[in-house]
Design a protein around this motif. Sequence first.
Motif, PDB file in Angstrom:
ATOM      1  N   GLY A 104      -0.303   1.604   8.653  1.00 48.46           N
ATOM      2  CA  GLY A 104      -0.067   0.590   9.662  1.00 48.46           C
ATOM      3  C   GLY A 104      -0.866  -0.685   9.486  1.00 48.46           C
ATOM      4  N   ASP A 105      -1.747  -0.734   8.483  1.00 46.12           N
ATOM      5  CA  ASP A 105      -2.541  -1.950   8.274  1.00 46.12           C
ATOM      6  C   ASP A 105      -1.642  -3.162   8.048  1.00 46.12           C
ATOM      7  N   GLN A 106      -2.113  -4.287   8.549  1.00 48.31           N
ATOM      8  CA  GLN A 106      -1.456  -5.582   8.349  1.00 48.31           C
ATOM      9  C   GLN A 106      -2.319  -6.357   7.345  1.00 48.31           C
ATOM     10  N   ILE A 107      -1.781  -6.610   6.180  1.00 48.78           N
ATOM     11  CA  ILE A 107      -2.518  -7.278   5.110  1.00 48.78           C
ATOM     12  C   ILE A 107      -1.895  -8.645   4.851  1.00 48.78           C
ATOM     13  N   GLU A 108      -2.735  -9.657   4.758  1.00 51.71           N
ATOM     14  CA  GLU A 108      -2.298 -10.989   4.366  1.00 51.71           C
ATOM     15  C   GLU A 108      -3.082 -11.350   3.104  1.00 51.71           C
ATOM     16  N   ILE A 109      -2.364 -11.768   2.080  1.00 51.17           N
ATOM     17  CA  ILE A 109      -2.991 -12.166   0.828  1.00 51.17           C
ATOM     18  C   ILE A 109      -2.592 -13.598   0.532  1.00 51.17           C
ATOM     19  N   VAL A 110      -3.594 -14.439   0.310  1.00 48.87           N
ATOM     20  CA  VAL A 110      -3.358 -15.832  -0.023  1.00 48.87           C
ATOM     21  C   VAL A 110      -3.875 -16.047  -1.433  1.00 48.87           C
ATOM     22  N   ALA A 143      -0.025   4.937  -1.508  1.00 53.97           N
ATOM     23  CA  ALA A 143      -0.659   6.244  -1.343  1.00 53.97           C
ATOM     24  C   ALA A 143      -1.784   6.178  -0.316  1.00 53.97           C
ATOM     25  N   GLN A 144      -2.071   7.316   0.304  1.00 50.88           N
ATOM     26  CA  GLN A 144      -3.196   7.410   1.238  1.00 50.88           C
ATOM     27  C   GLN A 144      -4.468   6.962   0.530  1.00 50.88           C
ATOM     28  N   ASN A 145      -5.346   6.304   1.250  1.00 49.10           N
ATOM     29  CA  ASN A 145      -6.652   5.872   0.754  1.00 49.10           C
ATOM     30  C   ASN A 145      -6.588   4.886  -0.416  1.00 49.10           C
ATOM     31  N   THR A 146      -5.477   4.157  -0.528  1.00 57.72           N
ATOM     32  CA  THR A 146      -5.396   3.110  -1.540  1.00 57.72           C
ATOM     33  C   THR A 146      -6.441   2.046  -1.230  1.00 57.72           C
ATOM     34  N   MET A 182       1.993   6.170   2.873  1.00 65.87           N
ATOM     35  CA  MET A 182       1.757   5.481   4.119  1.00 65.87           C
ATOM     36  C   MET A 182       2.400   4.103   4.043  1.00 65.87           C
ATOM     37  N   LYS A 183       2.655   3.523   5.201  1.00 61.61           N
ATOM     38  CA  LYS A 183       3.282   2.202   5.278  1.00 61.61           C
ATOM     39  C   LYS A 183       2.257   1.172   5.722  1.00 61.61           C
ATOM     40  N   ILE A 184       2.241   0.065   5.001  1.00 62.80           N
ATOM     41  CA  ILE A 184       1.431  -1.083   5.395  1.00 62.80           C
ATOM     42  C   ILE A 184       2.353  -2.298   5.354  1.00 62.80           C
ATOM     43  N   THR A 185       1.892  -3.399   5.881  1.00 66.11           N
ATOM     44  CA  THR A 185       2.651  -4.641   5.822  1.00 66.11           C
ATOM     45  C   THR A 185       1.828  -5.649   5.035  1.00 66.11           C
ATOM     46  N   VAL A 186       2.428  -6.209   3.984  1.00 70.18           N
ATOM     47  CA  VAL A 186       1.755  -7.197   3.146  1.00 70.18           C
ATOM     48  C   VAL A 186       2.523  -8.504   3.245  1.00 70.18           C
ATOM     49  N   ASN A 187       1.878  -9.512   3.798  1.00 68.45           N
ATOM     50  CA  ASN A 187       2.508 -10.831   3.971  1.00 68.45           C
ATOM     51  C   ASN A 187       3.879 -10.718   4.637  1.00 68.45           C
ATOM     52  N   GLY A 188       3.954  -9.854   5.639  1.00 67.81           N
ATOM     53  CA  GLY A 188       5.179  -9.713   6.415  1.00 67.81           C
ATOM     54  C   GLY A 188       6.203  -8.750   5.849  1.00 67.81           C
ATOM     55  N   ASN A 189       5.935  -8.159   4.676  1.00 68.66           N
ATOM     56  CA  ASN A 189       6.866  -7.227   4.042  1.00 68.66           C
ATOM     57  C   ASN A 189       6.285  -5.821   4.034  1.00 68.66           C
ATOM     58  N   GLU A 190       7.119  -4.843   4.434  1.00 68.53           N
ATOM     59  CA  GLU A 190       6.668  -3.457   4.435  1.00 68.53           C
ATOM     60  C   GLU A 190       6.445  -2.984   3.007  1.00 68.53           C
ATOM     61  N   GLN A 191       5.352  -2.260   2.814  1.00 67.97           N
ATOM     62  CA  GLN A 191       4.975  -1.748   1.497  1.00 67.97           C
ATOM     63  C   GLN A 191       4.584  -0.293   1.660  1.00 67.97           C
TER      64      GLN A 191
END
Length: 66
Positions: A54-60, A13-16, A1-10
């Motif tokens: 499709g989740d949008q993740i921001e990590i600080v 695996a499903q259910n990570t 699956m594709k997610i976005t982490v701090n603006g970058n596509e990542q």
Amino acid sequence: MKITVNGNEQICAQNTLISELLVQLELVGRRVAVERNGEIVPRSLHGSVALSDGDQIEIVVAVGGG
């Protein structure tokens, strides 16, 4: 699956879990704040919140200093 982490596509695996993502990003043991789709995820839930496509993740990462 594709997610976005701090603006970058990542790809992950499903259910990570958020805790697993932090391992993949080599952020284990660091003081981080994680936001998923605009909502803060408490550290106590990192091991139980699964990511979705499709989740949008921001990590600080907290940086010490004065």
